[in-house]
Design a protein around this motif. Sequence first.
Motif, PDB file in Angstrom:
ATOM      1  N   ALA A  96       0.841  -1.208   0.000  1.00 57.55           N
ATOM      2  CA  ALA A  96       0.000   0.000   0.000  1.00 57.55           C
ATOM      3  C   ALA A  96       0.870   1.250   0.000  1.00 57.55           C
ATOM      4  CB  ALA A  96      -0.930  -0.007   1.210  1.00 57.55           C
ATOM      5  N   GLU A  97       1.957   1.221   0.752  1.00 58.12           N
ATOM      6  CA  GLU A  97       2.880   2.361   0.795  1.00 58.12           C
ATOM      7  C   GLU A  97       3.515   2.595  -0.578  1.00 58.12           C
ATOM      8  OE1 GLU A  97       4.367   5.472   3.020  1.00 58.12           O
ATOM      9  OE2 GLU A  97       3.029   3.919   3.752  1.00 58.12           O
ATOM     10  N   ARG A 107       2.247   1.664  -3.548  1.00 56.29           N
ATOM     11  CA  ARG A 107       1.207   2.160  -4.466  1.00 56.29           C
ATOM     12  C   ARG A 107       0.967   3.644  -4.243  1.00 56.29           C
ATOM     13  NH1 ARG A 107      -1.190  -2.733  -3.038  1.00 56.29           N
ATOM     14  NH2 ARG A 107      -2.593  -1.674  -1.581  1.00 56.29           N
ATOM     15  N   LYS A 108       0.915   4.054  -2.982  1.00 54.09           N
ATOM     16  CA  LYS A 108       0.701   5.469  -2.661  1.00 54.09           C
ATOM     17  C   LYS A 108       1.866   6.313  -3.185  1.00 54.09           C
ATOM     18  CE  LYS A 108       0.073   6.182   1.675  1.00 54.09           C
ATOM     19  NZ  LYS A 108       0.087   6.562   3.095  1.00 54.09           N
ATOM     20  N   THR A 124       1.640   6.660  -7.079  1.00 58.50           N
ATOM     21  CA  THR A 124       0.586   7.561  -7.541  1.00 58.50           C
ATOM     22  C   THR A 124       0.892   9.017  -7.198  1.00 58.50           C
ATOM     23  OG1 THR A 124      -0.713   7.136  -5.553  1.00 58.50           O
ATOM     24  CG2 THR A 124      -1.243   5.826  -7.490  1.00 58.50           C
ATOM     25  N   SER A 125       1.726   9.246  -6.192  1.00 58.74           N
ATOM     26  CA  SER A 125       2.030  10.623  -5.807  1.00 58.74           C
ATOM     27  C   SER A 125       3.173  11.224  -6.617  1.00 58.74           C
ATOM     28  CB  SER A 125       2.372  10.704  -4.318  1.00 58.74           C
ATOM     29  OG  SER A 125       3.619  10.079  -4.073  1.00 58.74           O
TER      30      SER A 125
END
Length: 179
Positions: free
Chosen positions: A120-121, A123-124, A127-128
């Motif tokens: 999750a980290e 992926r975040k 996307t950022s």
Amino acid sequence: MPNVISLAEHLQRKSAAEPIEQPLPPKGTQLALPFLTPHNVVLVFADHFGRRHLFRAFAEQTRPHLIVDVRIAPRLDFIANTRALALRSLELDDIGYLDVRGRFEQNAMKGSSSFEDLAAELRKLLTSLEISHRPILMFFDDMELLRRINLDLNKTHDVVVAEQRYIENVAADADQLRM
């Protein structure tokens, strides 16, 4: 043949009478390119860069935007003798460096660090990041983690795993171009 209408004449009259207008997509929309682009994310088992020559040639050919280090022990000796020299070399080559695993482990509570949280980290983070036509390299020191991250990120990103043979071929191609 009075019942036959020339389609070409009809289309010419119609197109000449209508203004040529192509609606533009909303601002900030990512347009599809009419040609293949390099992979967004390249996953690499860092031990495949056994020699500095391999990394240098690979970096020259792929021109990465960023190295995301997901290793437990993020050594950079395949770039330069010391970590400071390696980071300076990456900076001079306009390649960013981010030690995600160290940051993740630092922020995670003891015992709560799991694959889902790390994925999750990542992926975040992806996307950022600002859109770049240069790939992002992710370094791993655990083949099982690399495999699982590949399966997870492949759902949302263009991901490829750079095998050792591929890295060596890129380096050999770079050597041939220099001759």
